[in-house]
Structures are given as C-alpha cells and as structure tokens.
Design an enzyme around this catalytic site. Structure first.
Site, PDB file in Angstrom:
ATOM      1  N   ILE A   1       0.828  -1.214   0.000  1.00  0.00           N
ATOM      2  CA  ILE A   1       0.000   0.000   0.000  1.00  0.00           C
ATOM      3  C   ILE A   1       0.864   1.266   0.000  1.00  0.00           C
ATOM      4  O   ILE A   1       0.329   2.359   0.121  1.00  0.00           O
ATOM      5  CB  ILE A   1      -1.015   0.021   1.169  1.00  0.00           C
ATOM      6  CG1 ILE A   1      -0.362  -0.292   2.512  1.00  0.00           C
ATOM      7  CG2 ILE A   1      -2.155  -0.948   0.911  1.00  0.00           C
ATOM      8  CD1 ILE A   1       0.370   0.832   3.110  1.00  0.00           C
ATOM      9  N   GLY A   2       2.184   1.097  -0.148  1.00  0.00           N
ATOM     10  CA  GLY A   2       3.037   2.261  -0.334  1.00  0.00           C
ATOM     11  C   GLY A   2       3.900   2.651   0.845  1.00  0.00           C
ATOM     12  O   GLY A   2       4.342   3.803   0.918  1.00  0.00           O
TER      13      GLY A   2
ATOM     14  N   ASN B   1      -2.360   7.555   0.971  1.00  0.00           N
ATOM     15  CA  ASN B   1      -1.695   7.243  -0.294  1.00  0.00           C
ATOM     16  C   ASN B   1      -2.717   6.651  -1.257  1.00  0.00           C
ATOM     17  O   ASN B   1      -3.225   5.553  -1.046  1.00  0.00           O
ATOM     18  CB  ASN B   1      -0.555   6.245  -0.059  1.00  0.00           C
ATOM     19  CG  ASN B   1       0.235   5.972  -1.321  1.00  0.00           C
ATOM     20  OD1 ASN B   1       0.408   6.861  -2.153  1.00  0.00           O
ATOM     21  ND2 ASN B   1       0.711   4.750  -1.475  1.00  0.00           N
TER      22      ASN B   1
ATOM     23  N   LYS C   1      15.264  -1.139   6.869  1.00  0.00           N
ATOM     24  CA  LYS C   1      14.219  -2.120   6.558  1.00  0.00           C
ATOM     25  C   LYS C   1      14.658  -3.382   7.297  1.00  0.00           C
ATOM     26  O   LYS C   1      15.297  -4.270   6.727  1.00  0.00           O
ATOM     27  CB  LYS C   1      14.138  -2.345   5.048  1.00  0.00           C
ATOM     28  CG  LYS C   1      13.110  -3.391   4.618  1.00  0.00           C
ATOM     29  CD  LYS C   1      11.710  -2.846   4.601  1.00  0.00           C
ATOM     30  CE  LYS C   1      10.739  -3.904   4.050  1.00  0.00           C
ATOM     31  NZ  LYS C   1       9.353  -3.428   4.023  1.00  0.00           N
TER      32      LYS C   1
END
EC number: 6.3.3.3
Length: 240
Positions: A16-17, A178, A40
C-alpha cells in the site's frame, strides 16, 4: 548536538506504499537539512546481483537516503522468498531476533540525525510464534507513522490499525493517505472521514495526501508531506 530522531512506518496492509512514503519522508528530511537514513529490518523477497542478495524496498530506501547505512545495519534480516516473514524465516532456518534489530537501530542512530524504520507488512504481521511487528516497534520505542492505502475498505482498516497501535502504548505521530486506486469513488470523502476520526480518537494529524503517481516519484511526493509537523511530533515524543 541534539539526539537523533526516529520513527516506525507501518501500513494498513502490504503493498500500500510504505516504501514509497518512507522514501518521500527521507527526501523531505534531507531537504530540511537533516542527515537521513533508513532501515528495513526485516525484508522478505530477495534477488541476487553481483554475488550479493538484495531487496527492492531496501534499494529504494537507499536511493532516497542521504546517509547510507551498512547493509547489515540497514537490513539485519534479508529473507529470500516474498511471503509472510515468520513462515519464510522458519523455512530458511532464520530466527528473527528483535534484540538484533534493536542493536542495529542503536548503531544507526550514531550515524544520522533521523532514521526511518520501515516495518514489514501491517502492524500485526508475525515475526515469530509469539512476537509481531508491533512488538518490534515497542522494543525500538518509536512513534509510528501510519500509511493508509486509499481504496475501498480503507476506513475500517485504518481505524483498526490505529487501535492496534494504541493498544501497545505507541504514539501515532501522524498518518499519510496514499491513493493506490486512482479510480476509487469518493476518495476525498474517505480521507476527510479518516482525518476527523484519527484526530479525534488518537490526536494523529494527516501529514499529507499523496496523489496516485505512475511512475511513482518519492521526491515529488515529498513536497506534499508536512515534514515539519512530523518533526515536531517526533521531538515531542522523544525521551527527555
């Protein structure tokens, strides 16, 4: 010299961004004159290049950051298969140890003014039999930025995610809308509803509403984000 700031980026779902928004935030922080780095910590889905395993999300974060972290600090756990991390980790014989990530984050804080930590999937994605992504955010002690993928169903997904964040005692520093479905009807109305509910229930401000971009440009998107508002929230949430 002030203590480094850090935040944890999660989302209402996968794809979803989160990486797009994290990269946009990095561009915004750099424009504000800050040394900005990204982590990350758990990445699922790797490809091999020049004899090294890499991850596309981590590559995008590296491209947006103006401080490059060593790969072992940026991504302590790189899993090969693109699937639920606890399942892939078990199959690959990897223990996703939260303490290892906390140590890596501590080292990252020595190298930058602000560190964006992007979670994997949504906030309740398991990392082990009894630990999930929210447990990681708690262990790191970070305020959360929620990325809402604006599509049908996003209101319930966002409110449920915000409740899960609050249940762990984590401050919700803000959220980003978004637009992942350019054809979604009443998108602005959905965003307005979420703006009212998240502000009222969690005092979480809307940091920006991002238009659908094809191809996506984190640098361009960064201009639609209120980075100063977020920085003020991070400073307010920082340990005294």
């Amino acid at each position: 010299m002030s203590a480094p700031l850090s935040l944890f980026v999660t989302g209402t779902d996968t794809e979803i961004g989160k990486t797009f928004v994290s990269a946009a935030l990095l561009h915004g922080f750099a424009r504000a004159g800050l040394r900005a780095a990204a982590m990350k910590p758990v990445a699922a889905g790797a490809y091999e290049r020049d004899g090294a395993w890499r991850n596309e999300d981590a590559d995008q974060l590296d491209a947006a950051a103006n401080v490059a972290l060593p790969a072992a600090i940026r991504t302590p756990f790189l899993l090969k298969a693109p699937a639920a991390p606890h399942i892939v980790a078990a199959r690959e014989g990897v223990a996703l140890d939260i303490g290892t990530i906390v140590d890596a984050h501590r080292r990252a804080c020595e190298m930058a003014d602000v560190i964006v930590v992007e979670g994997v999937g949504g906030v309740r994605v398991p990392l082990a039999d009894t630990r999930d992504t929210a447990d990681l955010a708690v262990a790191l002690g970070l305020p959360v930025v929620l990325v809402v993928g604006v599509r049908l169903g996003c209101i319930s997904h966002a409110l449920l995610t915000a409740e899960a964040i609050a249940a762990r005692g984590l401050p919700l520093a803000g959220w980003v809308a978004n637009r992942i479905d350019p054809a979604m009807p009443f998108a602005d109305d959905n965003i307005d509803t979420l703006r009212a509910w998240l502000e009222r229930e969690h005092r979480a401000p809307l940091l920006g509403a991002l238009a659908h971009m094809s191809p996506p440009s984190p640098d361009a998107a960064s201009h639609a984000l209120d980075v100063n508002l977020l920085l003020n929230a991070l400073r307010a949430a920082a340990p005294r």
